[in-house]
Write an enzyme that holds these catalytic residues in place. Structure first.
Site, PDB file in Angstrom:
ATOM      1  CE1 TYR A 168      -6.338  -3.699  -1.817  1.00 36.16           C
ATOM      2  CE2 TYR A 168      -6.363  -6.021  -2.436  1.00 36.16           C
ATOM      3  CZ  TYR A 168      -6.688  -4.694  -2.703  1.00 36.16           C
ATOM      4  OH  TYR A 168      -7.381  -4.383  -3.844  1.00 36.16           O
ATOM      5  CG  PHE A 178      -6.473   3.289  -2.584  1.00 39.47           C
ATOM      6  CD1 PHE A 178      -6.341   2.125  -3.311  1.00 39.47           C
ATOM      7  CD2 PHE A 178      -5.438   3.650  -1.741  1.00 39.47           C
ATOM      8  CE1 PHE A 178      -5.210   1.333  -3.223  1.00 39.47           C
ATOM      9  CE2 PHE A 178      -4.292   2.865  -1.634  1.00 39.47           C
ATOM     10  CZ  PHE A 178      -4.183   1.697  -2.374  1.00 39.47           C
ATOM     11  CG  ASP A 179      -9.328  -1.783  -3.822  1.00 44.09           C
ATOM     12  OD1 ASP A 179     -10.502  -2.079  -3.531  1.00 44.09           O
ATOM     13  OD2 ASP A 179      -8.652  -2.421  -4.653  1.00 44.09           O
ATOM     14  CB  ILE A 198       2.241  -1.591  -8.304  1.00 47.44           C
ATOM     15  CG1 ILE A 198       1.907  -1.944  -6.851  1.00 47.44           C
ATOM     16  CG2 ILE A 198       1.023  -1.050  -9.030  1.00 47.44           C
ATOM     17  CD1 ILE A 198       1.444  -0.766  -6.017  1.00 47.44           C
ATOM     18  CE1 TYR A 224      -1.928   0.993 -10.376  1.00 50.88           C
ATOM     19  CE2 TYR A 224      -1.899   1.486  -8.034  1.00 50.88           C
ATOM     20  CZ  TYR A 224      -2.203   0.635  -9.073  1.00 50.88           C
ATOM     21  OH  TYR A 224      -2.785  -0.585  -8.806  1.00 50.88           O
ATOM     22  CG  PHE A 241      -0.998  -1.943  -0.311  1.00 50.04           C
ATOM     23  CD1 PHE A 241      -2.194  -2.154  -0.962  1.00 50.04           C
ATOM     24  CD2 PHE A 241      -0.009  -1.192  -0.952  1.00 50.04           C
ATOM     25  CE1 PHE A 241      -2.416  -1.640  -2.232  1.00 50.04           C
ATOM     26  CE2 PHE A 241      -0.223  -0.683  -2.223  1.00 50.04           C
ATOM     27  CZ  PHE A 241      -1.427  -0.899  -2.861  1.00 50.04           C
TER      28      PHE A 241
END
Length: 569
Positions: A168, A178-179, A198, A224, A241
């Protein structure tokens, strides 16, 4: 003329009046300057939407800054249209897109009015907000899915309780990353629907095929929420994502077998204890390769059901025919499990093997002989010590031709039972009559064994097509001549053809050849007859005077029975 001047003056006065009337007066409503609009805007701010934005606030009169979210390093979060913002901002944010920049000028009566606020905003202040919208969501929002790529075939989709491996890229709604699992060069591996993710991802990953790509939009309250995560995911952030499903299985999954190609005839299938040679391509579920026997140009050879391969393959290799092709999907708990294999096979990877069975055998197998043609007249058949001439083709069980007598000027000649050919071929050639044709399947322990031979792979089962062309009956090993019945008794008078009580070499040779001609005796085939007879004569001519007499022959039998046995005289 005077009238014309008067008219001109009136026009000028009117123009002056118009100009004076158009000069800016007090701002009556919000003024919006959309000076940076994104090309794509899938959603605009509406009443009751939540927004997250950055702003710089300045006074209209002198441009002096009175507030800034940028300075605090924390975006402002609120709900639009419910009076939680000053009226001017409620109006100014309407219809705004993520990543849009606006300059919103708000008159006092839509801001803090004649009172101002907190000693920061003076009375009757016109406020200017330079706004960058970062995020929009609504309490009614659900997880949104946009499919980018879906495989043409999909035997199974992900369900709750599956274990999945996926790649992802994660960004905020404004595109800020962010990731990324790609940056770590490692999939994200987890159970689905077990609360390990999540809530939005647990929902967004359902129903995916291996190889599918989709974009999953997760609203903050399914991500979150108010707390955010670390320094990269702020509070109340919508997450985006882009996901590639690499692998999925369920702990309850068993072996999956798909027959790709089956031979028309299958007289025997593999069982535990068999030794098998097969080619394979090994891939993961997404099609990426991890190993191939073809690249090594060598089959994979192993015993079946003995634990020499992963348990899934041990099971998959049972019940196969020679030449069969199968696709075998092996779940991790029947492969390399959570440990994987170094950098080659990741943890919890499903493995897919496309296998092609070349041959198999059992250590107890005998030579399998099938007669394909037999002449009507077949009174004499081949056996040990016979000298034969034969035609052959030798192939692997997949049809690969190794050797053929047709490649030589003449067909081979050999003596059966003399270790001149591999045991399986020797066995296959025995019991044949001239003109007979056979097929013989020779297991490796009757062939070239584990070492193989030049052009013959290790542990290969061989397929022979045989035809017997000529047959000369032989004599037992160690003999040069044998009687085909009872020999003359007494022997010497029969040998003494002229009755002169002595037998020279020429007379001895005539006697032996007469026995062969009349079918009473047989010389060893394939060896020069004169040489054999000469050796036999020397064995009997004890005193080496060039002739054999009766007492000499008798003494030879009595004193050296082993030598006498060699020529059977």
């Amino acid at each position: 003329m005077l009238q014309m001047e008067s008219t001109t003056s009136w026009i000028l006065l009117c123009l002056h009046a118009v100009i004076v009337k158009c000069n800016p007066g007090p701002l009556l409503d919000v003024d919006i300057d959309r000076y940076d609009i994104p090309r794509v805007c899938p959603r605009e701010v509406q009443n009751e939407d939540f927004v997250r934005y950055h702003f710089n606030g300045t006074f209209h009169t002198d441009g002096k800054k009175f507030d800034s979210s940028h300075d605090r390093g924390l975006a402002f979060i609120s709900q639009v249209g419910l009076g939680r913002l000053i009226t001017g901002m409620d109006r100014g944010l309407q219809g705004m897109c993520v990543n849009e920049r606006r300059r919103i000028t708000i008159p006092p009566h839509l801001a803090y009015g004649t009172i101002g606020t907190g000693g920061v905003i003076p009375p009757d202040a016109v406020l200017v907000f330079d706004v960058l919208l970062l995020d929009i969501w609504n309490s009614e929002d659900k997880v949104q899915i946009r499919t980018l790529i879906k495989p043409a075939s999909c035997n199974r989709t992900s369900v709750a309780s599956d274990f999945i491996r996926y790649h992802y890229n994660g960004t905020l709604l404004n595109g800020k990353p962010f990731d990324s699992s790609h940056s770590r060069n490692r999939t994200y591996d987890t159970y689905l629907g077990q609360g390990d993710l999540i809530k939005g991802m647990d929902e967004g990953l359902l129903g995916m095929c291996v190889g599918e790509r989709r974009v999953i939009f997760v609203p903050p309250f399914l991500a979150y929420g108010e707390k955010g995560s670390g320094t990269l995911i702020p509070p109340q952030a919508t997450l985006v994502f882009e996901v590639l499903m690499v692998d999925l299985f369920n702990p309850k999954d068993g072996l999956m077998v798909e027959v790709k190609e089956a031979p028309a005839a299958c007289t025997r299938r593999t069982v535990i204890g068999d030794y098998i040679r097969y080619h394979y391509n090994g891939t993961f579920q997404d099609g990426s390769a991890f190993d191939s026997s073809y690249q090594r140009n060598s089959t994979y050879n192993t015993y079946i059901g003995k634990g020499y391969v992963i348990s899934g393959m041990d099971k998959a290799l049972q019940g196969l025919c020679m030449g069969e092709k199968r696709r075998v999907t092996v779940p991790p708990h029947m492969a390399y499990g959570e440990n994987g294999v170094g950098d080659l096979i990741p943890s919890s990877a499903v493995l897919v093997f496309d296998i092609h069975v070349i041959d198999f055998h059992n250590p107890n197998d005998l030579v399998d002989i099938k007669v394909t043609h037999k002449p009507q007249e077949c009174s004499v058949t081949s056996e040990a010590d016979d000298m034969i001439q034969y035609r052959y083709n030798c192939s692997l069980m997949d049809g690969t031709l190794l050797y053929s007598s047709d490649h030589y000027d003449s067909a081979p000649i050999t003596t059966l039972g003399a270790n001149k050919v591999i045991p399986g071929l020797d066995k296959g050639l025995q019991g044949m009559c001239v003109g007979e044709k056979r097929e013989a399947i020779v297991p490796p322990h009757w062939g070239h064994g584990e070492d193989g031979a030049r052009g013959v792979p290790s542990s290969a089962v061989l397929f022979f097509q045989l035809e017997l062309l000529d047959l000369k009956k032989g004599v037992p090993d160690g003999y040069m001549f044998v009687w085909l019945g009872d020999g003359p008794d007494p022997l010497f008078p029969a040998m003494d053809l002229n009755g002169d009580k002595e037998v020279p070499l020429e007379e001895f040779s005539d006697f032996i050849m007469l026995q062969v001609k009349e079918g009473k005796g047989r010389l060893r085939p394939g060896i020069d007859a004169d040489g054999i007879i000469n050796d036999m004569f020397k064995n009997q001519d004890r005193n080496k005077d060039g002739k054999i007499v009766s007492d000499e022959l008798k003494l030879k039998e009595d004193e050296d029975p082993d030598s006498a046995r060699r020529d059977e005289l």
